[in-house]
Design a protein around this motif. Structure first.
Motif, PDB file in Angstrom:
ATOM      1  N   THR A  69       0.864  -1.184   0.000  1.00  0.00           N
ATOM      2  CA  THR A  69       0.000   0.000   0.000  1.00  0.00           C
ATOM      3  C   THR A  69       0.897   1.228   0.000  1.00  0.00           C
ATOM      4  N   ILE A  70       0.818   2.023  -1.029  1.00  0.00           N
ATOM      5  CA  ILE A  70       1.653   3.218  -1.151  1.00  0.00           C
ATOM      6  C   ILE A  70       1.074   4.314  -0.255  1.00  0.00           C
TER       7      ILE A  70
ATOM      8  N   HIS B 257       1.419   7.496  -0.271  1.00  0.00           N
ATOM      9  CA  HIS B 257       0.897   8.642  -1.018  1.00  0.00           C
ATOM     10  C   HIS B 257      -0.505   8.355  -1.542  1.00  0.00           C
ATOM     11  N   ASP B 258      -0.768   7.102  -1.938  1.00  0.00           N
ATOM     12  CA  ASP B 258      -2.111   6.723  -2.387  1.00  0.00           C
ATOM     13  C   ASP B 258      -3.106   6.788  -1.228  1.00  0.00           C
ATOM     14  N   ALA B 259      -2.671   6.336  -0.057  1.00  0.00           N
ATOM     15  CA  ALA B 259      -3.536   6.398   1.123  1.00  0.00           C
ATOM     16  C   ALA B 259      -3.873   7.848   1.473  1.00  0.00           C
TER      17      ALA B 259
ATOM     18  N   ASN C 222      -4.151  10.329  -0.635  1.00  0.00           N
ATOM     19  CA  ASN C 222      -5.138  10.795  -1.600  1.00  0.00           C
ATOM     20  C   ASN C 222      -6.541  10.295  -1.272  1.00  0.00           C
ATOM     21  N   ILE C 223      -6.622   9.099  -0.709  1.00  0.00           N
ATOM     22  CA  ILE C 223      -7.937   8.504  -0.433  1.00  0.00           C
ATOM     23  C   ILE C 223      -8.520   8.959   0.906  1.00  0.00           C
ATOM     24  N   TYR C 224      -7.686   8.983   1.953  1.00  0.00           N
ATOM     25  CA  TYR C 224      -8.210   9.138   3.309  1.00  0.00           C
ATOM     26  C   TYR C 224      -7.973  10.501   3.952  1.00  0.00           C
TER      27      TYR C 224
ATOM     28  N   ASN D  13      -9.728  -1.828   3.040  1.00  0.00           N
ATOM     29  CA  ASN D  13      -9.845  -0.484   2.467  1.00  0.00           C
ATOM     30  C   ASN D  13     -10.901   0.359   3.165  1.00  0.00           C
TER      31      ASN D  13
END
Length: 399
Positions: free
Chosen positions: A191-192, A194-196, A198-200, A364
């Motif tokens: 799990t990246i 930076h992606d987390a 953007n999402i959370y 998720n």
């Protein structure tokens, strides 16, 4: 002065004294014969380990209801509860009632519809299955049915758990005896961070990590540059049950570097406590390690020895008392305390607690229905500044 004159002067005092004595005598008599009329519920029992008040058992009485009075339900047996109330005639009267603390709760086993062992195993696997009771520290847990651990096959059996109050649970499941698997083909996930983000990430959340010596040498300035807003650091553990305390090999370095980078720090302690006093001792050890350190986030009690729970000889009440004791010591020192646990155990083992929660649920989107302030969403996080995987956490700020 003549005796007659003395008598004339003393007599009124004697009369007044007699009247006073008569008045108070009447009052004492009236109080001793004051009407006591209390109607109780038919069942005067309380379940062990639950919250029970005296007024829960009173239907009505001839006067004002007494103040709330907690009943000690920490042990089984009859408990005489003495209390006072103001009756309708204006007298404070004293009375009592006997409440019996009972255990009617069945034990629990942590087991699904099947359990798999390798062919050639012995019966010791039964001891690895969590068998717990609300009150009994060591319920009897045994396997019932016909099976052959030396022959591959599926056997319908029953795990029978019985506590000291004769409450019994019978859990039916399939015992699968299989050949050992040769290697694993599981593909690692990641799990990246930076992606987390953007999402959370939003105005009510912060994203952070929990870190121990397993992450090696961490660059906290790089973590902050990449959006890390807090960290929880492992301060240490013990060498098993009643073992010596072990300071995390990287704790001093981690807390120093996190503080230098301006990242808020919380703490967690991996506990092997087997009693409330041992858990309190754990907390006092933690407090000693962090004195003069800049710890602004909660200190978490992390107890997750479920795979060998039976070795601790702990009731579920005892387990709760440990968490309460650890967090109580933390709070007395001026810090916030918190309970760390996974979704399943929060739902089935810790349902009655009243602590702040750090939820572990690797998904998720969690469907945990209880309250929580932190959510550990994965253990496969990847971020610059750390070589390898790290747990990613989300903090939900108070609105």
């Amino acid at each position: 002065m003549k005796k007659k004159d003395i008598l004339i002067k003393v007599l009124p005092l004697v009369i007044i004294l007699c009247l006073i004595l008569i008045f108070f005598g009447i009052k004492i008599y009236q109080k001793s014969h004051a009407k006591i009329e209390v109607h109780y519920k038919d069942s005067l029992t309380a379940e062990v380990g639950t919250k029970a008040n005296l007024t829960d058992y009173i239907i009505s009485l001839n006067g004002q209801m007494p103040n709330e009075q907690l009943i000690d339900t920490s042990s089984l047996g009859q408990k005489r509860i003495s209390f006072s109330y103001l009756n309708d005639d204006g007298y404070v009267v004293d009375t009592s009632v006997v409440i019996e603390v009972v255990d009617t709760t069945k034990p629990m086993v942590w087991l699904g519809s099947s359990y798999t062992v390798n062919v050639g195993s012995d019966d010791s696997f039964v001891k690895k299955i969590m068998c717990a009771d609300n009150y009994d520290e060591s319920p009897e847990c045994k396997l019932v049915g016909d099976y052959d651990l030396n022959t591959v096959g599926t056997y319908p059996v029953i795990l029978e758990a019985t506590d000291s109050s004769s409450n019994q649970l019978r859990h039916e499941f399939e015992l699968k005896v299989v050949e050992p698997k040769k290697g694993s083909t599981t593909t690692p996930t990641k799990t990246i961070f930076h992606d987390a983000l953007n999402i959370y990430k939003n105005e009510n959340t912060q994203l952070g990590l929990d870190i121990s010596f397993w992450q090696g040498d961490v660059d906290y300035h790089v973590l902050k540059e990449n959006g890390v807003e807090f960290v929880f650091l492992r301060v240490g553990t013990t060498n098993g049950i009643n073992g010596d305390y072990i300071l995390d090999k990287k704790f001093e370095q981690n807390i120093s570097r996190a503080t230098e980078a301006g990242i808020p720090v919380g703490i967690y302690f991996y506990s092997y406590a087997n009693s409330e006093e041992k858990a309190r001792e754990d907390a006092r050890w933690v407090l000693e390690q962090i004195k003069d350190k800049n710890v602004t986030l909660p200190i978490a009690f992390d107890w997750e020895n479920w795979s060998f729970y039976n070795e601790f000889h702990l009731s579920l009440m005892g387990l709760s008392n440990m968490a309460n004791g650890f967090i109580d010591e933390i709070k007395k020192a001026g810090y916030e305390g918190m309970l760390y646990s996974s979704k399943s155990y929060l739902e089935k083992v810790w349902p009655e607690h009243n602590h702040k929660v750090w939820l572990a649920h690797y998904t998720n989107q969690t469907n945990y229905q209880g309250d929580y302030e932190y959510w550990q969403m994965c253990s496969d996080g990847v971020i610059p500044g750390i070589n390898g995987f790290v747990d990613i956490n989300i903090r939900y700020k108070k609105s």
